[in-house]
Design a protein around this motif. Sequence first.
Motif, mmCIF file in Angstrom:
data_model
loop_
_atom_site.group_PDB
_atom_site.id
_atom_site.type_symbol
_atom_site.label_atom_id
_atom_site.label_comp_id
_atom_site.label_asym_id
_atom_site.label_seq_id
_atom_site.Cartn_x
_atom_site.Cartn_y
_atom_site.Cartn_z
ATOM 1 N N UNK A 100 135.578 49.663 42.183
ATOM 2 C CA UNK A 100 135.078 49.235 43.802
ATOM 3 C C UNK A 100 136.049 48.705 44.454
ATOM 4 N N UNK A 101 136.804 47.558 43.880
ATOM 5 C CA UNK A 101 137.954 46.954 44.781
ATOM 6 C C UNK A 101 139.081 47.974 44.633
ATOM 7 N N UNK A 102 138.993 48.967 43.489
ATOM 8 C CA UNK A 102 140.202 49.839 43.765
ATOM 9 C C UNK A 102 140.165 50.870 44.797
ATOM 10 N N UNK A 157 148.832 50.215 39.502
ATOM 11 C CA UNK A 157 148.346 51.272 39.021
ATOM 12 C C UNK A 157 146.837 51.469 39.273
ATOM 13 N N UNK A 158 145.971 50.414 39.639
ATOM 14 C CA UNK A 158 144.740 50.406 39.944
ATOM 15 C C UNK A 158 144.511 49.942 41.252
ATOM 16 N N UNK A 159 145.350 49.478 42.143
ATOM 17 C CA UNK A 159 145.198 48.851 43.539
ATOM 18 C C UNK A 159 144.336 47.678 43.759
ATOM 19 N N UNK A 160 144.192 47.157 42.387
ATOM 20 C CA UNK A 160 143.603 45.910 42.317
ATOM 21 C C UNK A 160 144.415 44.269 42.140
ATOM 22 N N UNK A 161 144.318 43.434 43.034
ATOM 23 C CA UNK A 161 145.165 42.220 42.862
ATOM 24 C C UNK A 161 144.631 41.093 42.364
ATOM 25 N N UNK A 162 145.322 40.562 41.366
ATOM 26 C CA UNK A 162 144.735 39.260 40.684
ATOM 27 C C UNK A 162 145.337 37.894 41.458
ATOM 28 N N UNK A 163 144.228 37.399 41.750
ATOM 29 C CA UNK A 163 144.439 36.169 42.760
ATOM 30 C C UNK A 163 144.439 35.010 41.643
ATOM 31 N N UNK A 164 143.936 34.807 40.564
ATOM 32 C CA UNK A 164 144.074 33.795 39.523
ATOM 33 C C UNK A 164 143.485 34.215 38.155
ATOM 34 N N UNK A 165 144.002 33.686 37.274
ATOM 35 C CA UNK A 165 143.720 34.012 35.902
ATOM 36 C C UNK A 165 142.623 33.074 35.330
ATOM 37 N N UNK A 166 141.526 33.125 36.100
ATOM 38 C CA UNK A 166 140.483 32.370 35.569
ATOM 39 C C UNK A 166 139.885 32.719 34.304
ATOM 40 N N UNK A 167 138.923 32.301 33.763
ATOM 41 C CA UNK A 167 138.761 32.656 32.159
ATOM 42 C C UNK A 167 137.181 32.660 31.869
ATOM 43 N N UNK A 168 136.730 33.393 30.701
ATOM 44 C CA UNK A 168 135.460 33.417 30.218
ATOM 45 C C UNK A 168 135.566 32.369 28.884
ATOM 46 N N UNK A 169 136.990 32.454 28.246
ATOM 47 C CA UNK A 169 137.046 31.397 27.326
ATOM 48 C C UNK A 169 137.015 31.944 25.997
ATOM 49 N N UNK A 170 137.152 31.232 24.732
ATOM 50 C CA UNK A 170 136.878 31.907 23.572
ATOM 51 C C UNK A 170 135.600 32.394 23.262
ATOM 52 N N UNK A 263 140.805 40.835 44.017
ATOM 53 C CA UNK A 263 140.708 41.355 45.241
ATOM 54 C C UNK A 263 141.235 42.800 45.356
ATOM 55 N N UNK A 264 140.424 43.493 46.367
ATOM 56 C CA UNK A 264 140.952 44.991 46.713
ATOM 57 C C UNK A 264 142.339 44.700 47.448
ATOM 58 N N UNK A 265 143.378 45.483 46.802
ATOM 59 C CA UNK A 265 144.837 45.355 47.207
ATOM 60 C C UNK A 265 144.695 45.996 48.879
ATOM 61 N N UNK A 266 144.037 46.961 48.777
ATOM 62 C CA UNK A 266 144.092 47.655 50.010
ATOM 63 C C UNK A 266 143.453 46.565 51.182
ATOM 64 N N UNK A 267 142.367 45.893 50.892
ATOM 65 C CA UNK A 267 141.988 44.747 51.763
ATOM 66 C C UNK A 267 143.138 43.807 51.890
#
Length: 348
Positions: A100-102, A157-170, A263-267
């Motif tokens: 959807x973000x793509x 490659x996907x049109x999706x922008x990473x804003x921050x490397x948050x985490x789920x954890x181990x 985030x959607x790169x297009x947005x």
Amino acid sequence: MKKMKRNGFLAFGFSTLLLLAACGGGEEASSGTDNPEGGSAEQAGESIQFDVSLPLGPGSHQDVGVQAFGEELERLSDGRLTIKSHHNNSLGGEREVVEGMSINSIDIGITSTGPLGGFVQEFFMFDMPYLFNDYDHAYAVLDSEIGEELAAKLEEQAGVKILAWMENGFRHETNSVRPIHSPDDLKDIKHRTQESEVQVDTWTALGTNATPMAWPEVYTALQQGVMESQENPLPTIYDVKFFEVQDYLAMTQHVYSPAPLMMSKQLFDSLSAEDQAIIMEAAEIALPIQREASQQQAEEMKQMLADEGMEVTEPDLEAFKAAVEPVYEKWAPQIGEDVIDQVRNFEY
């Protein structure tokens, strides 16, 4: 002041084709951000509300990070930029959210990296078992040029922008069959993995009958006995109440799982340079808040899960590491032996 709200709803089970038909470019036109140079919303002085997808519920470690992001976004923009959170996969499963973000039908989302390997091969790296020693090791890698390069590839490659490397954890294993002390105890257990070939190979090497399954289906599958085992960080295990359908928790710590805020790169590209800077700054401020919440919840919830009746075991991790070496033999050449070695031996 006219308030613009991006309608990022993605109903569960809709295909990409249906999404395109449903959204069909009207999304951008209604938002007023279709100027290729960006800035129309800023120039008009209008407010924007971004829809944000979360797999987990309010109060989860993911939610703590997203709410911090929203608070900073509002503060830095003097109330003009805000978010609306959509919890518990209400906008769709993780792969659907990334798709959807793509295509710019979902604004912002936080997901695991499990589905991202299908878009960028290198993201399968995060499914490699026992790649990271501890939190400091993971943060050092993600906050380095390695993290920047991976983010750039996903954006391209996907049109999706990473804003921050948050985490789920181990991540740790739970099941409804028996306590786990060694890989031998996992033999023939029906185990759910994320939609990742690396994860399937890992859990096959550990002796389970491994099957990928979309996240929204997992609880019911465990409840009905279609699946008997799953693995997730402790805050997720508690948030989803897996203790209701799982009796045993094994502290396997087999994978460190990022949960990037994206985030959607297009947005993003349609916004003014000022708004882009505000978004990136808000994400940067929220990042350590989310990571701290993740670690704190992990510490607290091990005991909370035991209090809920789960039997907790501390398996022999060396035996697990030895069992999954075939995964490295198969996947390191495909993902890139250089980057795998660089990450495993990263100085921090």
